[in-house]
Scaffold this active site. Sequence first.
Site, PDB file in Angstrom:
ATOM      1  N   ARG A   1       0.867  -1.187   0.000  1.00  0.00           N
ATOM      2  CA  ARG A   1       0.000   0.000   0.000  1.00  0.00           C
ATOM      3  C   ARG A   1       0.892   1.222   0.000  1.00  0.00           C
ATOM      4  O   ARG A   1       1.569   1.498   0.977  1.00  0.00           O
ATOM      5  CB  ARG A   1      -0.913  -0.037   1.227  1.00  0.00           C
ATOM      6  CG  ARG A   1      -1.497   1.303   1.588  1.00  0.00           C
ATOM      7  CD  ARG A   1      -2.687   1.201   2.498  1.00  0.00           C
ATOM      8  NE  ARG A   1      -2.422   0.726   3.840  1.00  0.00           N
ATOM      9  CZ  ARG A   1      -1.790   1.426   4.802  1.00  0.00           C
ATOM     10  NH1 ARG A   1      -1.311   2.625   4.558  1.00  0.00           N
ATOM     11  NH2 ARG A   1      -1.633   0.916   6.005  1.00  0.00           N
TER      12      ARG A   1
ATOM     13  N   HIS B   1      -3.815   4.221   4.614  1.00  0.00           N
ATOM     14  CA  HIS B   1      -4.888   3.229   4.596  1.00  0.00           C
ATOM     15  C   HIS B   1      -6.137   3.837   3.956  1.00  0.00           C
ATOM     16  O   HIS B   1      -6.833   3.206   3.175  1.00  0.00           O
ATOM     17  CB  HIS B   1      -5.185   2.773   6.024  1.00  0.00           C
ATOM     18  CG  HIS B   1      -6.426   1.975   6.133  1.00  0.00           C
ATOM     19  ND1 HIS B   1      -6.495   0.652   5.749  1.00  0.00           N
ATOM     20  CD2 HIS B   1      -7.674   2.306   6.551  1.00  0.00           C
ATOM     21  CE1 HIS B   1      -7.724   0.207   5.934  1.00  0.00           C
ATOM     22  NE2 HIS B   1      -8.445   1.193   6.414  1.00  0.00           N
TER      23      HIS B   1
ATOM     24  N   TYR C   1       3.496   5.929  11.488  1.00  0.00           N
ATOM     25  CA  TYR C   1       3.871   4.573  11.903  1.00  0.00           C
ATOM     26  C   TYR C   1       4.810   3.837  10.941  1.00  0.00           C
ATOM     27  O   TYR C   1       5.204   2.719  11.209  1.00  0.00           O
ATOM     28  CB  TYR C   1       2.611   3.717  12.160  1.00  0.00           C
ATOM     29  CG  TYR C   1       1.630   3.670  10.995  1.00  0.00           C
ATOM     30  CD1 TYR C   1       1.842   2.818   9.918  1.00  0.00           C
ATOM     31  CD2 TYR C   1       0.492   4.468  10.985  1.00  0.00           C
ATOM     32  CE1 TYR C   1       0.947   2.775   8.862  1.00  0.00           C
ATOM     33  CE2 TYR C   1      -0.411   4.432   9.931  1.00  0.00           C
ATOM     34  CZ  TYR C   1      -0.185   3.585   8.879  1.00  0.00           C
ATOM     35  OH  TYR C   1      -1.072   3.546   7.828  1.00  0.00           O
TER      36      TYR C   1
HETATM   37  C1  LIG Z   1     -14.821  -5.963  11.946  1.00  0.00           C
HETATM   38  C2  LIG Z   1     -14.050  -4.690  11.715  1.00  0.00           C
HETATM   39  N1  LIG Z   1     -13.145  -4.285  12.632  1.00  0.00           N
HETATM   40  C3  LIG Z   1     -12.437  -3.135  12.428  1.00  0.00           C
HETATM   41  C4  LIG Z   1     -12.651  -2.381  11.300  1.00  0.00           C
HETATM   42  C5  LIG Z   1     -11.838  -1.108  11.072  1.00  0.00           C
HETATM   43  N2  LIG Z   1     -10.898  -1.335   9.979  1.00  0.00           N
HETATM   44  C6  LIG Z   1     -11.145  -0.902   8.743  1.00  0.00           C
HETATM   45  S1  LIG Z   1      -9.944  -1.355   7.668  1.00  0.00           S
HETATM   46  C7  LIG Z   1      -9.027  -2.084   8.885  1.00  0.00           C
HETATM   47  C8  LIG Z   1      -7.693  -2.727   8.571  1.00  0.00           C
HETATM   48  C9  LIG Z   1      -7.801  -3.654   7.432  1.00  0.00           C
HETATM   49  O1  LIG Z   1      -6.532  -4.126   7.084  1.00  0.00           O
HETATM   50  P1  LIG Z   1      -6.387  -5.246   6.013  1.00  0.00           P
HETATM   51  O2  LIG Z   1      -7.383  -6.323   6.272  1.00  0.00           O
HETATM   52  O3  LIG Z   1      -4.967  -5.647   5.978  1.00  0.00           O
HETATM   53  O4  LIG Z   1      -6.817  -4.544   4.658  1.00  0.00           O
HETATM   54  P2  LIG Z   1      -6.130  -3.331   3.881  1.00  0.00           P
HETATM   55  O5  LIG Z   1      -7.037  -2.150   4.130  1.00  0.00           O
HETATM   56  O6  LIG Z   1      -4.760  -3.150   4.400  1.00  0.00           O
HETATM   57  O7  LIG Z   1      -6.117  -3.693   2.439  1.00  0.00           O
HETATM   58  C10 LIG Z   1      -9.688  -1.996  10.099  1.00  0.00           C
HETATM   59  C11 LIG Z   1      -9.170  -2.561  11.363  1.00  0.00           C
HETATM   60  C12 LIG Z   1     -13.615  -2.852  10.371  1.00  0.00           C
HETATM   61  N3  LIG Z   1     -13.855  -2.208   9.211  1.00  0.00           N
HETATM   62  N4  LIG Z   1     -14.287  -4.018  10.595  1.00  0.00           N
END
Ligand SMILES: Cc1ncc(C[n+]2csc(CCOP(=O)(O)OP(=O)(O)O)c2C)c(N)n1
Length: 382
Positions: A268, A272, A281
Amino acid sequence: MTENTSQGATELEAPWITQDDLPVTKYQIIDENGEYDPADVPDLDTEEFIDLYRWMLVEKRYAERMINLQRRGEMGTVGSSRGHEASIVGSGYALAEDDYLLAMGRETSAMLMKGVSLRDILLFWRGIEDAQKYLAEQNCMIGISVGGYLPVVTGIGWGMNITDTDSVVTAHFGDGATSTGAFHEAVNFAGVLDAPTIFYCQNNQWAISTPFEKQTNANSIAQRAVGYGVHGIRVDGNDVLATYHAMSEARELALQGNPVLFEGLTYRREGHSTSDDPTKYRDRDEVKPWLDRDPIERYESFLKSEGLWDHVDREAMVAEVDEEFDAAIEAADAYGPREVEELFVHLYEEMPPELEAQLRELERSLSELDDLDEHIVRRPKG
Ligand SMILES: Cc1ncc(C[n+]2csc(CCOP(=O)(O)OP(=O)(O)O)c2C)c(N)n1
């Protein structure tokens, strides 16, 4: 990237197994320097090779325009897909019309390939629930709950088995989602049911501020496939040809009743989302080498080596995307204002009493708190 390893406990006598017994290689066709072995190149025609490039430009331009819209307050929070173009396009290009695609949000071009309209994607990011209904008409959905929709994927695959449908269902998700219980249940059960499912993890190394090595003690996501008794693969997700080729094979495997756990290794490049500041971070030193490994530039060098670059009019391609984007914004702007009820109506044909009660409760709160409705509509988005 640091690797986690099992530690200590040498000189044991029983036949322990560790992840070091299963080295996982990274599948790649075009390397970081643009070098490749012609024998490994998938069998695509000129039009298809160019098409892959065009879709990556679509993804890139879409991300730029979405961020501009968000900065102008015309869009909610936006998650950029910069850096993921090859992973998204390569995986999406391998799917057939009737296949299902459950996305986590960064897979715009893969959804567009399936016939989703750009307007509906824009509506989704404006928080308009109707959008999911339109996406579902093209066998697509976006799941914002991290990992939450993965058991649904297994369910869809199971349904395909029962109805003898000749399609697959794929879920895209991030490395963070692999730490949810839902992920483990979904992949495990897909294996038991021989469901035609592809679990596509876009391992972009970060789940907001959690780096991959703090996400899991496993060296790779792909190796976990073995524990579930399904096929697994780790692919260079910045290599569009490797991703496309492996995904095409994954589709064949899934159709034969072999679920697949697919790890696309990518990065990425930006925050985010537009609400995130990654400089808090992660070091610039970490990001810099990835900027030099741009998936689009890597594929450009392949097209040049193959003598296909003359077929590409990059400016015209970008102009075409911009035109489509302008039309989609106009259509999204023209979509009428929505009522709060929309949050509750699309799940069931007939609303169950609990939801009905929640809806009434929300309406009551809104009418009691005059300012709340105004606040929801007017609050700064992002
Ligand atoms: C059940 C839940 N917990 C927390 C969140 C908040 N949240 C949104 S994106 C994210 C991180 C996602 O990381 P990853 O799965 O690695 O996907 P990326 O966005 O890096 O592609 C979090 C914790 C959420 N959307 N759903």
